[in-house]
Design a protein around this motif. Structure first.
Motif, short mmCIF file in Angstrom:
data_model
loop_
_atom_site.label_atom_id
_atom_site.label_comp_id
_atom_site.label_asym_id
_atom_site.label_seq_id
_atom_site.Cartn_x
_atom_site.Cartn_y
_atom_site.Cartn_z
N PHE A 1 0.79 -10.03 10.09
CA PHE A 1 -0.01 -10.34 8.86
C PHE A 1 -1.39 -9.90 9.27
CE2 PHE A 1 -2.87 -12.92 6.25
CZ PHE A 1 -2.25 -12.92 5.21
N PRO A 2 -2.37 -9.25 8.13
CA PRO A 2 -1.83 -8.93 7.00
C PRO A 2 -1.29 -7.32 6.87
CG PRO A 2 -4.32 -8.48 6.70
CD PRO A 2 -3.48 -9.18 8.43
N TYR A 3 -0.56 -6.94 5.93
CA TYR A 3 0.06 -5.86 6.02
C TYR A 3 -0.86 -4.59 5.39
CZ TYR A 3 4.98 -6.51 7.50
OH TYR A 3 6.06 -6.75 8.28
N GLY A 4 -1.71 -5.32 4.30
CA GLY A 4 -2.58 -4.30 3.54
C GLY A 4 -3.64 -3.60 4.42
N LYS A 5 -3.91 -4.08 5.69
CA LYS A 5 -4.84 -3.26 6.55
C LYS A 5 -4.06 -2.55 7.40
CE LYS A 5 -8.46 -6.97 5.64
NZ LYS A 5 -9.56 -7.72 6.54
N ARG A 6 -2.75 -2.54 7.54
CA ARG A 6 -1.85 -1.90 8.66
C ARG A 6 -1.73 -0.36 7.92
NH1 ARG A 6 0.22 -4.16 13.17
NH2 ARG A 6 -0.05 -6.20 13.30
N SER A 7 -1.49 0.70 9.08
CA SER A 7 -1.23 1.92 8.45
C SER A 7 0.09 2.01 7.89
CB SER A 7 -1.48 2.98 9.61
OG SER A 7 -0.44 2.66 10.62
N GLY B 1 -3.95 -5.19 -6.05
CA GLY B 1 -2.89 -5.07 -4.85
C GLY B 1 -3.80 -5.14 -3.50
N THR B 2 -2.93 -4.83 -2.57
CA THR B 2 -3.46 -4.60 -1.33
C THR B 2 -4.09 -3.21 -1.31
OG1 THR B 2 -1.59 -3.82 -0.25
CG2 THR B 2 -1.91 -6.21 -0.31
N GLU B 3 -4.99 -3.18 -0.20
CA GLU B 3 -5.40 -1.74 0.16
C GLU B 3 -4.55 -0.41 0.21
OE1 GLU B 3 -7.97 -3.27 3.09
OE2 GLU B 3 -9.75 -2.77 2.49
N ALA B 4 -3.51 -0.99 0.98
CA ALA B 4 -2.43 -0.08 1.42
C ALA B 4 -1.12 0.02 0.37
CB ALA B 4 -1.28 -0.64 2.59
N THR B 5 -1.24 -0.77 -0.46
CA THR B 5 -0.34 -0.69 -1.79
C THR B 5 -1.15 0.29 -3.01
OG1 THR B 5 0.79 -2.84 -1.65
CG2 THR B 5 0.75 -1.78 -3.75
N THR C 1 -5.16 4.65 -18.76
CA THR C 1 -5.97 4.80 -17.74
C THR C 1 -5.68 3.82 -16.89
OG1 THR C 1 -7.52 5.93 -19.08
CG2 THR C 1 -8.30 4.62 -16.94
N ILE C 2 -5.46 3.97 -15.58
CA ILE C 2 -5.05 2.99 -14.53
C ILE C 2 -6.33 2.85 -13.54
CG2 ILE C 2 -3.18 2.62 -12.68
CD1 ILE C 2 -2.02 2.57 -15.46
N ILE C 3 -6.58 1.71 -13.29
CA ILE C 3 -7.77 1.58 -12.55
C ILE C 3 -7.06 0.64 -11.26
CG2 ILE C 3 -10.00 0.30 -11.89
CD1 ILE C 3 -10.44 1.03 -15.19
N ARG C 4 -7.15 1.26 -10.12
CA ARG C 4 -6.77 0.44 -8.84
C ARG C 4 -7.72 -0.26 -8.04
NH1 ARG C 4 -2.64 4.90 -6.62
NH2 ARG C 4 -3.87 6.50 -7.45
N HIS C 5 -7.24 -1.37 -7.60
CA HIS C 5 -8.18 -2.23 -6.76
C HIS C 5 -7.48 -2.72 -5.76
CE1 HIS C 5 -11.77 -4.28 -5.30
NE2 HIS C 5 -11.43 -5.45 -5.65
N GLY C 6 -8.00 -2.55 -4.53
CA GLY C 6 -7.44 -3.25 -3.37
C GLY C 6 -8.14 -4.48 -2.94
N SER C 7 -7.82 -5.65 -2.70
CA SER C 7 -8.49 -6.77 -2.41
C SER C 7 -7.84 -7.66 -1.32
CB SER C 7 -8.56 -7.59 -3.65
OG SER C 7 -9.32 -9.07 -3.32
N PRO C 8 -8.02 -7.32 -0.07
CA PRO C 8 -7.45 -8.01 1.22
C PRO C 8 -8.16 -9.60 0.91
CG PRO C 8 -9.47 -6.73 1.83
CD PRO C 8 -9.00 -6.45 0.39
N ALA D 1 9.96 -8.77 -0.70
CA ALA D 1 9.13 -9.75 -1.73
C ALA D 1 7.72 -9.33 -1.30
CB ALA D 1 9.44 -11.04 -1.46
N CYS D 2 7.33 -7.98 -1.15
CA CYS D 2 5.90 -7.53 -0.75
C CYS D 2 5.94 -6.18 -1.35
CB CYS D 2 6.21 -7.70 0.92
SG CYS D 2 4.72 -6.63 1.49
N ASN D 3 4.92 -6.01 -2.05
CA ASN D 3 4.64 -4.70 -2.68
C ASN D 3 4.46 -3.78 -1.53
OD1 ASN D 3 4.49 -4.76 -6.08
ND2 ASN D 3 3.84 -6.77 -5.10
N THR D 4 3.50 -4.05 -0.68
CA THR D 4 3.21 -3.04 0.28
C THR D 4 4.51 -2.52 1.11
OG1 THR D 4 0.90 -3.94 0.69
CG2 THR D 4 1.55 -2.67 2.59
#
Length: 262
Positions: free
Chosen positions: A41-47, A117-121, A139-146, A74-77
């Motif tokens: 953890f956290p996956y959002g910051k992993r490659s 979502g997370t930055e990775a997702t 229009t889709i606006i994406r934002h990653g928030s760890p 049960a994880c989007n990333t």
């Protein structure tokens, strides 16, 4: 099918509890193993490469140990990166979790949708493909928030989480070009429904969509006709490393009465 064969839920942390909860409502007697990869953890910051190799290997070990009837990522990333790898590696049904862009597009009036979502997702082509297939006129606006992931983990552990902190963690999405027109937000991280009250207080004029209830229905469909124990069994929470926060009482509210560290 052995009545005691569990459903295995897998996430990097406690976010997958937002998928477990609606599943419990539909299948109250299902044996549950909830596995959190706290060591990763956290996956959002992993490659992507790290996640693509780590998740199938770890799920393979969990399946070998607990012999589940079905596995739920049960994880989007993890799903947007490793779902195909996991399905190739495991000889059992695997349910993934992907951003709920399709249902969001059905309800949006302004046709401007936020994907939180997370930055990775949010950087995955999978998200672009979902948008192209189901929300081409939006229009889709994406934002990653760890920060929101950490706030969700803190809230579950009983720590106080302020509306102001949640607002600050997601405000950039609404400040982006056309962001003021967002009327629907896809919670593209299973942690984020745990902050439902805080998000609604911070941004009250939008609708929030997450995939938890739909995933629960899919699990119920895949296990239809299978045998379950007569009484609701104790659930087991498995962590791959140190938990870091006192979670026992929170886990018990989700029917996870035993905790194991691998």
């Amino acid at each position: 099918m052995d009545a005691d064969a569990p459903i295995l839920f897998f996430d990097s942390g406690v976010g997958g509890l937002s998928v477990l909860a609606p599943t419990r409502e539909l299948l109250p007697n299902a044996p549950i193993i909830y596995a959190a990869d706290s060591a990763g953890f956290p996956y959002g910051k992993r490659s992507e490469a790290e996640i693509a190799s780590r998740v199938p290997a770890l799920l393979g070990r969990l399946v070998e140990r607990f012999h589940p009837r079905l596995a739920v990522i049960a994880c989007n990333t993890a799903s947007t990166i490793a779902l195909d790898h996991v399905r190739s590696a495991l000889d059992l049904p695997v349910v993934g979790t992907v951003p709920a862009i399709k249902p969001a597009a059905k309800i949006s009036q302004t046709r401007v949708i936020g994907v939180l979502g997370t930055e990775a997702t949010v950087r995955q082509p999978y998200v672009e493909n979902l948008a192209a297939d189901f929300a081409a006129d939006c229009t889709i606006i994406r934002h990653g928030s760890p920060e929101l992931v950490e706030l969700a983990e803190a809230k579950l552990a009983g720590e106080e989480v302020s509306t102001e902190a949640v607002r600050a963690a997601a405000q950039a999405m609404f400040d982006a070009s056309s962001g003021e027109s967002i009327d629907t937000v896809v919670l593209a991280c299973t942690h984020f429904p745990l902050l439902d009250a805080e998000l609604r207080a911070a941004f009250p004029d939008v609708s929030y969509v997450d995939g938890g209830p739909g995933i629960a229905r899919r699990i119920a469909q895949l296990t239809r006709g299978q045998v379950w124990p007569n009484d609701r069994p104790s659930g087991l929470a498995v962590f791959t490393g140190a938990v870091g926060r006192p979670l026992e009482s929170a886990l018990a509210r989700y029917g996870l009465d035993e905790v194991l560290t691998l």
